[in-house]
Design an enzyme around this catalytic site. Structure first.
Site, mmCIF file in Angstrom:
data_model
loop_
_atom_site.group_PDB
_atom_site.id
_atom_site.type_symbol
_atom_site.label_atom_id
_atom_site.label_comp_id
_atom_site.label_asym_id
_atom_site.label_seq_id
_atom_site.Cartn_x
_atom_site.Cartn_y
_atom_site.Cartn_z
ATOM 1 N N ARG A 84 4.419 -9.898 -1.763
ATOM 2 C CA ARG A 84 3.813 -9.337 -2.970
ATOM 3 C C ARG A 84 4.880 -8.581 -3.764
ATOM 4 N NH1 ARG A 84 0.273 -4.076 -3.996
ATOM 5 N NH2 ARG A 84 -0.114 -4.508 -6.185
ATOM 6 N N HIS A 129 2.591 -3.362 -12.534
ATOM 7 C CA HIS A 129 2.713 -2.298 -11.540
ATOM 8 C C HIS A 129 3.418 -1.107 -12.198
ATOM 9 C CE1 HIS A 129 2.677 -1.542 -6.946
ATOM 10 N NE2 HIS A 129 3.056 -0.397 -7.500
ATOM 11 N N GLU A 174 -3.704 -0.582 -9.057
ATOM 12 C CA GLU A 174 -4.208 0.790 -9.001
ATOM 13 C C GLU A 174 -4.392 1.476 -10.342
ATOM 14 O OE1 GLU A 174 -1.664 3.074 -6.494
ATOM 15 O OE2 GLU A 174 -2.231 2.004 -4.703
ATOM 16 N N ASN A 316 -5.774 -1.386 -1.884
ATOM 17 C CA ASN A 316 -4.720 -0.535 -1.345
ATOM 18 C C ASN A 316 -5.404 0.641 -0.675
ATOM 19 O OD1 ASN A 316 -2.949 -2.217 -2.646
ATOM 20 N ND2 ASN A 316 -2.115 -0.673 -4.031
ATOM 21 N N TYR A 318 -4.688 3.993 1.981
ATOM 22 C CA TYR A 318 -3.697 4.782 2.707
ATOM 23 C C TYR A 318 -4.295 5.861 3.599
ATOM 24 C CZ TYR A 318 0.195 2.733 0.051
ATOM 25 O OH TYR A 318 1.120 1.867 -0.472
ATOM 26 N N GLU A 384 -1.893 -3.222 -0.004
ATOM 27 C CA GLU A 384 -0.949 -2.193 0.440
ATOM 28 C C GLU A 384 -1.591 -1.346 1.517
ATOM 29 O OE1 GLU A 384 0.715 0.494 -2.537
ATOM 30 O OE2 GLU A 384 1.007 -1.175 -3.922
HETATM 31 C C1 PNW Z 1 0.780 3.248 -4.201
HETATM 32 N N1 PNW Z 1 -2.980 8.417 -3.396
HETATM 33 O O1 PNW Z 1 0.452 4.377 -4.924
HETATM 34 C C2 PNW Z 1 1.611 2.399 -5.120
HETATM 35 O O2 PNW Z 1 0.983 1.180 -5.423
HETATM 36 C C3 PNW Z 1 3.012 2.163 -4.680
HETATM 37 O O3 PNW Z 1 3.815 1.771 -5.764
HETATM 38 C C4 PNW Z 1 3.522 3.407 -3.987
HETATM 39 O O4 PNW Z 1 4.897 3.355 -3.710
HETATM 40 C C5 PNW Z 1 2.720 3.573 -2.732
HETATM 41 O O5 PNW Z 1 1.342 3.633 -2.990
HETATM 42 C C6 PNW Z 1 3.093 4.812 -1.931
HETATM 43 O O6 PNW Z 1 2.812 5.959 -2.677
HETATM 44 C C7 PNW Z 1 -0.413 5.346 -4.454
HETATM 45 O O7 PNW Z 1 -2.713 9.583 -3.808
HETATM 46 C C8 PNW Z 1 -0.156 6.643 -4.843
HETATM 47 O O8 PNW Z 1 -3.969 8.216 -2.670
HETATM 48 C C9 PNW Z 1 -1.004 7.648 -4.492
HETATM 49 C C10 PNW Z 1 -2.121 7.369 -3.739
HETATM 50 C C11 PNW Z 1 -2.401 6.071 -3.339
HETATM 51 C C12 PNW Z 1 -1.537 5.077 -3.702
#
Ligand code: PNW
Length: 480
Positions: A84, A129, A174, A316, A318, A384
């Site tokens: 990706r 992006h 996002e 995505n 996390y 992601e």
């Molecule tokens: C993603 N949150 O961003 C992005 O798609 C990537 O480019 C980035 O490098 C990666 O996560 C790591 O940060 C996020 O606050 C930024 O939950 C913040 C959040 C989630 C995703």
């Protein structure tokens, strides 16, 4: 004694795809080479250096623009099914507009795509992006509705030039994150202070832009190119801090603002913004003395036009947050206040290098199940998932994270019937982490940013990811 495990629960089904991800501004470098125009991230890193933790920029980043063969070799070694990556709008259209195409940009992406295909790696392309051409920002950026047309022109250029070989397209990465750049001046580019307005206006255009690109593909390209078009949304799980109705409702608001703002118009049966979002923003706007809601309205035609415009749901994910209601209405407009929640992290959850990211695997399963329920079990690809640290190759905390999250994904898949068909680790390699510069590393490969050659070396986590991709299961030694 060890409880015997049902091994099928630790196995990925046939056809499940594994990949890794990057994004143009975070890895390419070559910010002004061969005719590339300037993006809002070039502008922010050069002119608002104080917004970047280490004052750094993506001028050179991983220099992937000059090292695509090296990157493809890393991918080949990992054995992944797909890669990706994202296109840089300003590398292809330096001014953002379609009247002047930069052929060097077309050549670069042709080289990348062809190198991937030679190794049997499928390209999964993100159209946007976050690196908007600066000249489009000079017109107001995403809050200006005309950008939906310019985005459609840009998407058409990609479909025409690369659609013969790219079969999976993600329009936006996002929106809930990059539109924060129109909410506050200490955030993502373009860092505009317009709380309570900018994010909604930007999101409104982004939804139209997404739908225009989807319809364009349907009308002009789908029949010959036979690909799929989706969008990537990001969402944390929100766990009510206490078991009360009010806590549950606060977390539901959080999900509906952070994800439903985009998910409901595209993936729900009825379309449009979620009821709770409309009601809250309309009512709070009125209480604050505005004549009209700060949330723009879609016409019925627009609602129909946007509804159903995705062949798959890119997720995505996390981390997880604890939610507590916060119901005081501020006199000053703000998106955060519209949600009406206070969120925090449980101190027992393992920390990463990023303040917002903790290792909470069970939240992954919960969010997957909730997406299934909310949107009628759409095909989901995890676009992601990843974990940050500050240094080193012996990244056991990253291994712990990926094993935990993959194990929960398998439960969602086998036990809850969630339709997940792929998983992408963020990231192929350490890269420019936006406002955190190079202070937070997410890579399965280590990149030495002080060496002009930008050597990449596989980390312990990369080797384990490789093993999982090869065996299509969680290794025995990591099973609980
Ligand atoms: C993603 N949150 O961003 C992005 O798609 C990537 O480019 C980035 O490098 C990666 O996560 C790591 O940060 C996020 O606050 C930024 O939950 C913040 C959040 C989630 C995703």
């Amino acid at each position: 004694a060890r409880v015997p495990t049902n091994s099928s629960n630790y196995t990925f089904p046939d056809g499940f795809k594994f990949g890794v991800a990057t994004a143009s501004y975070q890895v390419e470098g070559a910010w002004n080479k061969d005719g590339k125009g300037h993006s809002i991230w070039d502008y922010q890193t050069h002119n608002e250096t104080y917004l970047i933790a280490d004052g750094s920029n993506g001028d050179d980043a991983c220099d992937s623009y000059h090292m695509l063969e090296k990157d493809v070799a890393l991918l080949k070694n990992l054995g992944v099914d797909f890669y990706r990556f994202s296109f840089s709008w300003s590398r292809l259209l330096p001014s953002g507009h379609i009247n002047a195409v930069n052929n060097a940009g077309i050549d670069y992406y042709n080289g990348l795509i062809d190198a991937l295909l030679r190794e049997g790696i499928e390209p999964l392309a993100t159209i946007y992006h976050w690196d908007l051409p600066q000249q489009l920002q000079d017109l107001g950026g995403w809050p200006n509705p005309v950008l939906a047309d310019y985005f459609e022109d840009y998407a058409r250029l990609l479909f025409e030039n690369f659609g013969d070989r790219i079969k999976m397209w993600i329009t936006f990465n996002e929106p809930s994150v990059f539109t924060n750049g129109y909410e506050s001046n200490i955030n993502h580019a373009p860092s505009i202070e317009a709380p309570g307005f900018g994010k909604y206006l930007a999101s409104h255009t982004v939804l139209k832009a997404h739908a225009q690109a989807y319809h364009l593909y349907n009308n002009m390209f789908r029949e010959t190119q036979k690909g799929n078009v989706g969008i990537t949304l990001t969402i944390d799980w929100c766990e009510p801090k206490e078991e009360t109705e009010h806590h549950l409702a606060a977390c539901e608001r959080f999900q509906q603002f952070e994800m439903g703002l985009y998910g409901n118009p595209i993936f729900s049966e009825e379309g449009d913004y979620p009821e709770i979002v409309k009601t809250r923003v309309d009512n709070i706007s009125e209480a604050q003395g505005f004549r009209r809601s700060r949330l723009p309205k879609f016409t019925q035609d627009e609602i129909e036009y946007i509804r159903g415009t995705a062949d798959f749901f890119g997720l995505n994910h996390y981390t997880t947050q604890l939610g507590t209601p916060s119901t005081v209405i501020d006199s000053q407009p703000s998106y955060r206040n519209d949600i009406g929640i206070h969120t925090e992290y449980d101190e027992s959850w393992p920390e990463s290098a990023s303040s917002w990211l903790r290792d909470v695997p069970w939240g992954f399963r919960k969010i997957l199940v909730s997406l299934k329920q909310r949107y009628g079990n759409p095909p989901i690809i995890i676009t992601e998932n990843g974990f940050s640290d500050r240094e080193g190759h012996e990244d056991d905390s990253r291994i712990h994270y990926h094993i935990g999250y993959l194990t929960e994904l398998l439960k969602a898949l086998h036990e809850d019937g969630v339709n997940v068909f792929g998983y992408t680790a963020w990231s192929l390699m350490d890269n420019f982490e936006w406002n955190q510069g190079y202070t937070e590393r997410f890579g399965l490969h280590y990149v030495n940013f002080t060496d002009p050659e930008r050597p990449r070396t596989i980390k312990k986590s990369g080797k384990i990811f490789k093993e999982i991709v090869a065996t299509r299961e969680i290794p025995e030694r990591f099973r609980k």
